[in-house]
Design an enzyme around this catalytic site. Structure first.
Site, PDB file in Angstrom:
ATOM      1  CG  HIS A 220      -0.556   0.070   2.519  1.00 41.86           C
ATOM      2  ND1 HIS A 220      -0.245   1.245   3.149  1.00 41.86           N
ATOM      3  CD2 HIS A 220      -0.348  -0.905   3.439  1.00 41.86           C
ATOM      4  CE1 HIS A 220       0.126   0.995   4.400  1.00 41.86           C
ATOM      5  NE2 HIS A 220       0.084  -0.298   4.598  1.00 41.86           N
TER       6      HIS A 220
ATOM      7  CG  ASP B  40       2.300   0.120   7.945  1.00 36.46           C
ATOM      8  OD1 ASP B  40       1.933  -0.325   6.850  1.00 36.46           O
ATOM      9  OD2 ASP B  40       1.522   0.335   8.889  1.00 36.46           O
TER      10      ASP B  40
ATOM     11  CD  GLU C  80      -3.606  -1.309   5.500  1.00 35.95           C
ATOM     12  OE1 GLU C  80      -3.997  -2.231   6.210  1.00 35.95           O
ATOM     13  OE2 GLU C  80      -2.966  -0.337   5.955  1.00 35.95           O
ATOM     14  CD  GLU C  81      -1.714   2.014   7.752  1.00 36.28           C
ATOM     15  OE1 GLU C  81      -2.477   1.513   8.592  1.00 36.28           O
ATOM     16  OE2 GLU C  81      -0.540   1.651   7.602  1.00 36.28           O
TER      17      GLU C  81
ATOM     18  CG  ASP D 256       0.661  -3.799   4.999  1.00 36.89           C
ATOM     19  OD1 ASP D 256       1.532  -3.053   5.486  1.00 36.89           O
ATOM     20  OD2 ASP D 256      -0.557  -3.615   5.152  1.00 36.89           O
TER      21      ASP D 256
HETATM   22 ZN   LIG Z   1       0.434  -1.383   6.359  1.00 33.35          ZN
END
Ligand SMILES: [Zn+2]
Length: 473
Positions: free
Chosen positions: A275, A287, A321-322, A349
């Site tokens: 992502h 991340d 995504e978050e 991820d």
């Molecule tokens: Zn992530």
């Protein structure tokens, strides 16, 4: 003796059928090349140093979309494009949290994604401490109303990262359960394992209850302060002031690039996902800069081998995504008519720790392929896991539709020391571990894209998700 020989022959024939020798040889060459290849590190270095924080809907998010299109183009992929995605946009503003009695302390805290702000004068109220959502659910309106609820759950450190699901559930739903009982705000112990004075942010589920209340996370060290005072037996009061706010929706994009397949299986897709967005506190190295780097570098090695794959390898860098999986949902709906062309998906991820286990989610009849593929990964100290791979959040809509998954389980022992914090920066990435990841992904992706057989298709999963109902805890 004769029987033994026959068995050996039969096994050898089956072996040859799953992954032919030529594919096996090329996969091993790619694997070994990946272990020496610095492309992935260069990618995550560029992203974190040149773009940095990239919360959905922010200027950093828009810059990342441009960066990603430029990246996939410069790596030489085809059909590079951004597919528009509408994303929520939240601004954390400024936050202050302090204990106003019995012992005055300023607390290091961060707002949780989606949190509303406080009234201008702030909120000051007594604290109701619980250790779990279950304990909070047992409280009556009379016990909770008018209080600030403090959910004091300590996340467990585990190699699998398994302690995160209970902690992130509290982060996602604590404010919903508290608001239903009349709480003024929620304060949680961070869903993370850092022992430094660094809080972990992350998303709160939104729109679940009318009258949203603010939600903040304390660093573990500051949670210890609050816990000490709460256990003193004296009433504890907290004061919160936050200017967090939810803004109008914004546009972002899923950024996609491909290595087109050649021949009879060219319309089939091997999907590699990661992502684009990150939380705003750090520079999004683990991340999910690492994930972008791993899959892009793996695909680049296949491209540079000079032999086009039989199936199309599609790199999908998902938007947001978050904070609600906007890109994953958009991809699944935009490509709904071609979902069954996705023969397998792999997502990166979970940071940059070395892969230690290879799991799968494939039809029973295809397990022999996966076992054989594991033989190519085993020299990198990767053990065989089960056939219940999760894959990752961005693959979840396709996984639920039945797409098979190959899962590379990374060592998550230290991942949650940095995850969703200001300390998620490039220095946390070890080059050798990152390259081992690329080697694992390129091996599996190359094999999946070039064998005759596929991984079958799995039954649809119709279980609803994304609610804060007690039965889903
Ligand atoms: Zn992530």
């Amino acid at each position: 003796m004769l029987v033994v020989t026959l068995c050996a022959l039969t096994a050898a024939d089956a072996y040859a059928q799953a992954i032919p020798d030529s594919v096996r040889q090329n996969a091993m060459l790619l694997r070994d090349k990946a272990l020496q290849d610095s492309t992935a590190y260069d990618i995550v270095e560029s992203l974190t140093m040149e773009v940095g924080p990239r919360l959905a809907g922010s200027a950093g998010d828009a810059a990342t979309v441009r960066w990603a299109i430029e990246l996939l183009t410069s790596l030489g992929f085809e059909h590079v494009r951004g597919e528009e995605v509408e994303v929520p946009h939240w601004d954390r503003g400024a936050l202050s949290v302090s204990i106003t009695g019995p012992f005055l302390q300023s607390l290091v805290a961060t707002s949780l994604g989606g949190s509303s702000g406080t009234p201008e004068e702030g909120i000051e109220a007594s604290v109701l401490r619980v250790e779990s959502l279950a304990e909070l659910r047992e409280k009556s309106l009379g016990e909770v109303a008018g209080h600030i609820v403090y959910i004091d759950h300590v996340m467990e450190r585990r190699k699998t990262g398994g302690g995160y699901s209970a902690s992130s559930r509290i982060r996602s739903c604590g404010h919903v359960v508290a608001a239903e009982r009349g709480a003024l705000a929620t304060v949680i112990r961070s869903a993370g394992t850092s022992t430094n004075r660094i809080p972990h942010t992350g998303s709160m589920l939104r729109n679940s209850v009318p009258g949203e209340i603010p939600g903040v996370a304390l660093s573990n060290a500051d949670a210890d302060l609050l816990t000490y005072q709460a256990r003193s037996g004296e009433p504890v009061t907290i004061r919160l002031h936050s200017t967090a706010r939810n803004m109008p929706k914004a546009l972002s994009a899923n950024v996609i690039g491909e290595i087109p397949g050649v021949g009879d299986k060219a319309d089939e897709i091997v999907l590699l996902g990661a992502h684009l967005d990150s939380w705003d506190l750090g520079t999004g190295a683990i991340d999910d800069g690492a994930g972008i780097a791993i899959i892009a570098a793996a695909a680049k090695l296949i491209l540079d081998s000079g032999q086009p794959p039989r199936r199309t390898i599609r790199v999908v860098l998902y938007a947001n995504e978050e904070f609600g999986l906007s890109g994953a949902k958009q991809y699944a709906s935009k490509h709904a008519d071609k979902i069954e062309k996705h023969v397998v998906g792999m997502e990166a991820d979970f940071g940059a720790g070395a892969v230690w286990q290879f799991s799968s989610r494939v039809a029973e009849s295809s397990l022999d392929i996966v076992d054989e593929l594991h033989g190519l990964l085993e020299p990198m100290s990767i053990e065989r896991g089960n056939n219940e791979a999760y894959g990752g959040a961005d693959l979840s809509p396709l996984r639920k539709a039945g797409m098979p998954i190959l899962g590379m389980t990374q060592d998550g022992t230290n991942y949650f020391d940095y995850h969703h914090t200001a300390a998620d920066t490039l220095d946390k990435i070890d080059r050798d571990d990152l390259q081992q990841n690329v080697a694992a992904y390129v091996t599996a992706a190359y094999v999946a894209a070039n064998i005759d057989r596929d991984f079958g298709w799995l039954p649809k999963d119709t279980k609803p998700s994304g609610t804060c109902a007690a039965e889903d805890d």
